[in-house]
Motif scaffolding. Structure first.
Motif, PDB file in Angstrom:
ATOM      1  N   CYS B  90       0.821  -1.218   0.000  1.00  0.00           N
ATOM      2  CA  CYS B  90       0.000   0.000   0.000  1.00  0.00           C
ATOM      3  C   CYS B  90       0.851   1.262   0.000  1.00  0.00           C
ATOM      4  N   LEU B  91       1.867   1.298  -0.840  1.00  0.00           N
ATOM      5  CA  LEU B  91       2.672   2.520  -0.967  1.00  0.00           C
ATOM      6  C   LEU B  91       2.052   3.401  -2.039  1.00  0.00           C
ATOM      7  N   LEU B  92       2.307   4.701  -1.947  1.00  0.00           N
ATOM      8  CA  LEU B  92       1.768   5.632  -2.944  1.00  0.00           C
ATOM      9  C   LEU B  92       2.844   5.893  -3.991  1.00  0.00           C
ATOM     10  N   ASP B  94       2.963   8.020  -6.361  1.00  0.00           N
ATOM     11  CA  ASP B  94       3.126   9.364  -6.916  1.00  0.00           C
ATOM     12  C   ASP B  94       4.104  10.189  -6.083  1.00  0.00           C
ATOM     13  N   ARG B  95       4.804   9.520  -5.164  1.00  0.00           N
ATOM     14  CA  ARG B  95       5.766  10.270  -4.343  1.00  0.00           C
ATOM     15  C   ARG B  95       6.943   9.366  -3.955  1.00  0.00           C
ATOM     16  N   LEU B 103       4.472  10.064   5.637  1.00  0.00           N
ATOM     17  CA  LEU B 103       3.019  10.291   5.655  1.00  0.00           C
ATOM     18  C   LEU B 103       2.379  10.225   7.057  1.00  0.00           C
ATOM     19  N   LYS B 132      17.817   4.922  -0.452  1.00  0.00           N
ATOM     20  CA  LYS B 132      16.784   4.875  -1.486  1.00  0.00           C
ATOM     21  C   LYS B 132      15.686   5.917  -1.254  1.00  0.00           C
TER      22      LYS B 132
END
Lengths: 339, 224
Positions: B90-92, B94-95, B103, B132
């Motif tokens: 469940c990583l986003l 777009d970032r 977050l 990373k």
């Protein structure tokens, strides 16, 4: 490529994760007092404020289209409002200019005419007057109308002499009295109040005023719906993010905030775009309007977007944008729950 | 007690009990595995703890707080004290990795940026991904993505960590690494509860194992 072994990195840094009860944690929570809390509050809002702006920039075409729709929707009632406002200014200028056309009886003997004009001179309600004999009236009439030529075939002049009276009084009651007094005189056929056509114009302007209100309401609603729909789509597109944010403890307020600020931006840019549109339109119609104004002795004021109109459009647009996004957010955010 | 199940049942509309009469407690600083076939109720149980769902009957308390008395608007604040790791990360995307891990801290809005950055780097350092932080999570391997997910779950320093099949998509070696990571958090006092059906791996960890079958808790023992 060698993967770093996580376990090697934990041993000397383990102080940063420690088990403690929530109660103990709250004691550890930042206790910087009111100033820190205020700073954090503004920081959170600034984040959403600029974050939502950045998001609009990420999809420039879609954002620009929404902004343009809002701008056009707002420009229409604003433009009409300016038109009506200027007509009213025009009208106000003319209402004080109280001119009467006094039509005299035909073939009035010169002695009675002189006596009548003397009486006018002494009337303190009359500031000025100008007598035009039937010949002058005929010439003026034939210049102004197409039937001038047909009048030439008549043997004698059918037109009466006219006195253009400038009244010294302005209010309606005094004017009516003056008209009645003049009409009672034997030399006078009838008196025409030149502002009657202005009263008709006033009535039309009144209709226009109502029209502006109706149009503003309808198009304001359109702006709310356009922004609402845009925000709804944006909520749909960020479904995964909203779910995750809820799972890691994001409050409804936190999730709502960037969407509300997006609505605000849409409104603001839409309002500014509307003002640009209006100014372009005014520039385009300026020439003909000035020509018209000259015909009316410059009674028609300069069409321009004044400061208060600018403020109303911008603030109104921001509120409508905010309202539209509030509508979408309150309807759709509740439906997105983590599963 | 961090978690306390007292005769808890969960029934979904128009079906049999997903969970039936569950009784157990997880002590502070304890680590336990939750196992059973898929559909046995592992995820349902975790969902109850994370307040994603509410029990149909029975009493469930977390940090001594009866969850049935928690109002919807208090839910976010309780969740901030529970770190959750998901099977699909469940990583986003777009970032960056950094922003993903940050977050929970942004969401709670209690820290200034410098402190947020410090804690995010500490969490990334712990999972071995400090280099990373500027990358997009999509460019990371499955194991690395999962470690970003773990960093995000612990960045808020929650006393309790929940994981739902955290090694479900990983090969045995990576799975072992992830489990070792959880063990290390447990060693510094974090209570950990992991749902997994990888019995061989669980056996090697020598921890408490709760076994679910058809929504019932059929076994609760510490593997020696």
């Amino acid at each position: 490529m060698k993967r770093r072994k996580p376990q090697q990195r934990l041993s000397h840094r383990d102080h940063s994760v420690s088990a403690s009860s929530p109660a103990a944690r709250s004691k550890r929570a930042p206790v910087g007092g009111l100033r820190l809390r205020l700073r954090l509050y503004f920081m959170r809002h600034a984040q959403a404020f600029f974050g939502s702006l950045g998001r609009l920039r990420k999809a420039p075409l879609a954002s620009a289209m929404t902004v343009m729709v809002i701008g056009i929707a707002l420009a229409l009632p604003t433009g009409l409002y300016l038109l009506v406002k200027n007509l009213r200014g025009f009208d106000a200028q003319w209402q004080s200019a109280t001119q009467l056309s006094v039509f005299l009886q035909k073939e009035l003997p010169v002695s009675r005419l002189d006596k009548f004009l003397d009486e006018l001179k002494q009337d303190k309600d009359i500031s000025d007057f100008e007598y035009r004999d039937p010949t002058a009236v005929l010439i003026e009439f034939s210049q102004l109308s197409d039937i001038g030529d047909s009048l030439e075939v008549l043997d004698d002049n059918p037109l009466p002499g006219i006195v253009i009276v400038q009244s010294a009084v302005a209010d309606t009651d005094a004017m009516t009295q003056l008209v009645e007094r003049l009409e009672a005189k034997a030399e006078v056929d009838f008196v025409q109040l030149d502002r009657r056509w202005l009263e008709r114009l006033y009535a039309i302007v009144d209709i226009g005023k109502r029209g502006v209100i109706v149009l503003a309401c309808l198009l304001g609603l359109a702006v709310v719906l356009v922004v609402g729909n845009t925000i709804r789509l944006s909520i749909e597109g960020r479904r995964a993010e909203i779910k995750i944010t809820k799972l890691i403890g994001g409050t409804d307020g936190f999730i709502r905030r960037p969407f509300l600020y997006s609505g605000l931006w849409y409104g603001l840019f839409g309002g500014v775009f509307a003002l640009i549109l209006i100014n372009i339109a005014l520039f385009a119609i300026k020439g003909p309007v000035m020509a018209l104004a000259r015909l009316y002795d410059d009674g028609f004021g300069l069409l321009a977007v004044d400061l208060s109109t600018t403020a109303i459009v911008v603030i109104g647009a921001v509120l409508l944008g905010w309202g539209g996004s509030w509508l979408a957010v309150s309807r759709h955010l509740r439906d997105i729950q983590p599963t | 007690m961090i978690i306390e199940f007292d005769h808890v049942s969960k029934r979904y509309e128009g079906s049999r009990d997903a969970l039936h009469d569950i009784n157990f407690a997880l002590d502070r600083g304890e680590m336990a595995f939750l196992t059973g076939h898929s559909g046995a109720g592992k995820s349902s149980l975790l969902r109850l703890i994370a307040l994603i769902e509410r029990p149909s009957s029975g009493r469930l308390s977390v940090y001594g707080k009866d969850l049935s008395k928690v109002k919807p608007r208090q839910v976010p604040f309780l969740r901030r004290n529970v770190g959750i790791v998901f099977q699909d990360h469940c990583l986003l995307d777009d970032r960056t990795v950094f922003d993903n891990v940050a977050l929970p801290l942004i969401v709670s809005g209690q820290l200034e940026y410098a402190e947020i950055a410090r804690r995010v780097r500490a969490a990334l350092d712990k999972v071995g991904l400090l280099d990373k932080e500027k990358m997009n999570p999509l460019r990371l391997s499955g194991g690395e993505q999962q470690r970003v997910g773990i960093a995000r779950a612990v960045v808020n320093r929650p006393p309790l960590l929940l994981a739902d099949e955290p090694t479900g998509n990983l090969d045995p070696q990576l799975s072992e690494e992830i489990m070792t990571l959880f063990q290390q958090f447990n060693q510094v006092g974090v209570s950990v509860m992991i749902a997994s059906h990888d019995l061989a791996l669980i056996a090697r960890m020598r921890k408490r194992v709760l076994t679910l079958k058809d929504g019932r808790l059929i076994d609760d023992r510490v593997l020696a």
